[in-house]
Design a protein around this motif. Structure first.
Motif, short mmCIF file in Angstrom:
data_model
loop_
_atom_site.label_atom_id
_atom_site.label_comp_id
_atom_site.label_asym_id
_atom_site.label_seq_id
_atom_site.Cartn_x
_atom_site.Cartn_y
_atom_site.Cartn_z
N ALA A 123 -5.73 2.27 6.35
CA ALA A 123 -5.47 2.74 4.98
C ALA A 123 -4.75 4.08 5.05
O ALA A 123 -4.97 4.87 5.98
N ILE A 130 -2.71 7.28 2.37
CA ILE A 130 -2.33 7.80 1.06
C ILE A 130 -0.90 8.33 1.16
O ILE A 130 -0.60 9.19 1.98
N VAL A 137 -0.50 -4.77 3.32
CA VAL A 137 -1.25 -5.98 2.97
C VAL A 137 -2.11 -5.80 1.72
O VAL A 137 -2.77 -6.74 1.29
N GLU A 138 -2.12 -4.61 1.16
CA GLU A 138 -2.98 -4.37 -0.02
C GLU A 138 -2.36 -3.26 -0.85
O GLU A 138 -2.17 -2.14 -0.37
N ARG A 158 -3.45 -2.93 -4.37
CA ARG A 158 -4.19 -2.82 -5.63
C ARG A 158 -4.67 -1.40 -5.93
O ARG A 158 -5.07 -1.10 -7.05
N PHE A 159 -4.72 -0.53 -4.90
CA PHE A 159 -5.16 0.85 -5.13
C PHE A 159 -3.98 1.84 -5.14
O PHE A 159 -4.18 3.05 -5.08
N LYS A 192 -3.79 3.83 -8.81
CA LYS A 192 -4.82 4.83 -9.09
C LYS A 192 -4.93 5.90 -8.01
O LYS A 192 -5.20 7.07 -8.30
N TYR A 193 -4.77 5.50 -6.74
CA TYR A 193 -5.05 6.44 -5.63
C TYR A 193 -3.87 6.67 -4.69
O TYR A 193 -4.03 7.39 -3.69
N MET A 246 -2.96 4.63 -2.60
CA MET A 246 -3.48 4.12 -1.34
C MET A 246 -2.84 2.77 -0.99
O MET A 246 -2.83 1.85 -1.80
N ILE A 271 -2.94 -0.26 2.13
CA ILE A 271 -3.59 -0.74 3.35
C ILE A 271 -2.54 -1.50 4.16
O ILE A 271 -1.84 -2.38 3.65
#
Lengths: 178, 178
Positions: free
Chosen positions: A50, A52, A126-127, A129-130, A133-134, A136, A138
């Motif tokens: 992960a 940021i 691969v991710e 969804r965050f 908001k963040y 972030m 992945i």
């Protein structure tokens, strides 16, 4: 020349928390480099990492749009360059040229490896969804590279404002882990 | 005795990637301690910290059910204890007693601080949507504590299997960041 770093060993280079370089490339543009310290392991194998990446960074759009990056781990000799990379933007500066770093084609992603870094990890997002908001992402590491004779190099850890600690003594405690 | 660590400085202790101790407490049970290296900063202030706590860990249920924890940062002198803490389970062992650590009440959360650690962060879970898929929690640090005369202590960084690097030399590069 870098050789294959088996994916099961990737966590051993990220878990200690070194500064890494995030390499991205928008189609038709020169590849860009960002210094990054906000990252962590999420899974051993396949390695998930992960991180940021602020939406104010030039690298954000490239990472978001292409879904590809390279994480390159610099050693302590590159500390001044790492800070320099963190102090300017790829919007106006070709960082590979400015900081005398050598791009090297990877096998699976468009952004290049950084030849001067002792570990390079080709990654796919691969991710997301965050992200909203963040900030972030992945990443999954799909191919690892290491320069074998540099495997004991000293990495750097950022404390803010261009201050780093360099890896010191290595200690071995009595782990019972397999 | 620890004194207040202003929240704006919290990232400077997490960003370098040291091993931390995660302290949790189920109601009516003794507090427990887990060694953790999979964590990262998510936001400066209020400080948000993401971490991975495997659902197979005894600490998982306490963190999930109570939504509270303390992150304590050990220095290098505690390395053997950190590995010992990582090698056993709070299901069967009272780790504060076993590893001769001293719990100290916090101000905002039920789990105690660890007196021997030079930084302690009282945290609340603020995001659990990634727990099911990634075992990822996002914590907000609501109160920081530091032992002033220990602020330059050396932390440890885990490379797997009980091997750590200890902070070495500190270097200052020419950052232009404010």
């Amino acid at each position: 020349m870098p050789t294959t770093l088996p994916l099961k060993y990737v966590y051993q280079f990220i878990e200690p928390g070194p500064v890494v370089l995030l390499v991205t490339a928008l189609p038709g543009a020169k590849p860009n480099i960002m210094a990054m310290s906000w990252h962590m392991m999420v899974e051993f194998e396949p390695p998930l990492i992960a991180c940021i990446v602020s939406s104010s960074n030039y690298s954000f759009a490239a990472l978001h749009e292409t879904g590809e990056c390279v994480l390159a781990i610099p050693d302590a000799k590159l500390a001044e360059q790492v800070t320099g990379i963190g102090n300017c933007s790829g919007r106006t500066i070709d960082k590979f040229t400015e900081f005398r770093l050598t791009p090297l084609p990877g096998q699976h992603v468009m952004p290049p490896l950084v030849s001067e870094c002792f570990v390079n990890l080709e990654c796919r997002v691969v991710e997301i969804r965050f992200v909203n908001k963040y900030n972030m992402f992945i990443l999954e590491c799909i191919k690892g590279w290491a320069i074998p004779d540099k495997i004991t190099v000293k990495t750097i850890h950022h404390h803010g404002f261009g201050t780093f600690t360099v890896d010191g003594e290595t200690i071995h405690t009595s782990s019972k882990m397999p």
